[in-house]
Design an enzyme around this catalytic site. Structure first.
Site, PDB file in Angstrom:
ATOM      1  N   GLU A 293       0.030  -0.611  -9.610  1.00  0.00           N
ATOM      2  CA  GLU A 293      -0.992   0.391  -9.340  1.00  0.00           C
ATOM      3  C   GLU A 293      -0.509   1.440  -8.336  1.00  0.00           C
ATOM      4  O   GLU A 293      -1.083   2.496  -8.220  1.00  0.00           O
ATOM      5  CB  GLU A 293      -2.303  -0.256  -8.878  1.00  0.00           C
ATOM      6  CG  GLU A 293      -2.208  -1.123  -7.652  1.00  0.00           C
ATOM      7  CD  GLU A 293      -1.797  -2.566  -7.936  1.00  0.00           C
ATOM      8  OE1 GLU A 293      -2.002  -3.387  -7.035  1.00  0.00           O
ATOM      9  OE2 GLU A 293      -1.254  -2.870  -9.006  1.00  0.00           O
TER      10      GLU A 293
ATOM     11  N   ARG B  95       3.843 -14.303  -3.032  1.00  0.00           N
ATOM     12  CA  ARG B  95       2.642 -15.093  -2.736  1.00  0.00           C
ATOM     13  C   ARG B  95       2.293 -16.069  -3.848  1.00  0.00           C
ATOM     14  O   ARG B  95       1.629 -17.073  -3.598  1.00  0.00           O
ATOM     15  CB  ARG B  95       1.474 -14.163  -2.381  1.00  0.00           C
ATOM     16  CG  ARG B  95       1.682 -13.492  -1.017  1.00  0.00           C
ATOM     17  CD  ARG B  95       0.586 -12.502  -0.676  1.00  0.00           C
ATOM     18  NE  ARG B  95       0.416 -11.471  -1.667  1.00  0.00           N
ATOM     19  CZ  ARG B  95       1.100 -10.339  -1.716  1.00  0.00           C
ATOM     20  NH1 ARG B  95       2.016 -10.080  -0.814  1.00  0.00           N
ATOM     21  NH2 ARG B  95       0.874  -9.452  -2.667  1.00  0.00           N
TER      22      ARG B  95
END
Length: 173
Positions: free
Chosen positions: A97, A60
């Site tokens: 994460e 992205r």
């Protein structure tokens, strides 16, 4: 202006894993006005920064990095997942994460002392962007700044990036 962008971003719960609230920017990019607002807002923030190249993080980051590089009049470097670049590369591992990964860059993508802006769509814990910074520094480039459309402030990614210089994010959640 930023509120219009923020409203165009879709929340997707439990993606890519349970407990993650994914910020989907595709809903903002498909709207021609909103896409233009994103690029113009980043341009306005960065137009006076000395930038030779933008290093865009897969995938992205490419969507924002390419039109921004065009508008700023600088080069574009792609940072990819391992095995996707055809020539000699450098690799940097990092933690996400929700797992671990690596980024690669062509060894000839950045010349010594070139000022490089690292860009991605979202800053969470900062692991991916920190890996990108390390790759730029290994190629002897200089970090001009790190920039993001979205920052998840509670995850303290900008704190991790402080040693690399200025961090810019248009939207904070």
């Amino acid at each position: 202006m930023y509120e219009e962008i923020k409203q165009a971003i879709r929340d997707v719960p439990d993606f890519p894993k349970p407990g993650i609230l994914f910020k989907d920017i595709t809903t903002a990019l498909k709207d021609k006005r909103c896409f233009r607002l994103i690029i113009d807002a980043l341009y306005d923030v960065l137009k006076n920064e000395p930038i030779d190249k933008i290093a865009a993080i897969e995938s992205r980051g490419y969507l924002i990095g390419a039109p921004l590089a065009y508008k700023l009049g600088c080069g574009l470097v792609v940072l990819r997942k391992p095995g996707k670049l055809p020539a000699a590369t450098l690799k940097e591992y990092y933690d996400l994460e929700y797992g671990s990964a690596a980024l690669e860059v062509h060894q000839d993508a950045i010349a010594p002392d070139e000022r490089v802006l690292i860009i991605d769509d979202l800053l969470a814990t900062g692991g991916t962007a920190e890996a990108a910074c390390k790759l730029v520094l290994r190629l002897k480039g200089r970090i001009a700044a790190t920039a993001f459309l979205i920052e998840l402030s509670d995850l303290n990614g900008s704190k991790k990036l402080r040693p690399y210089g200025k961090t810019i994010s248009l939207l904070q959640y």
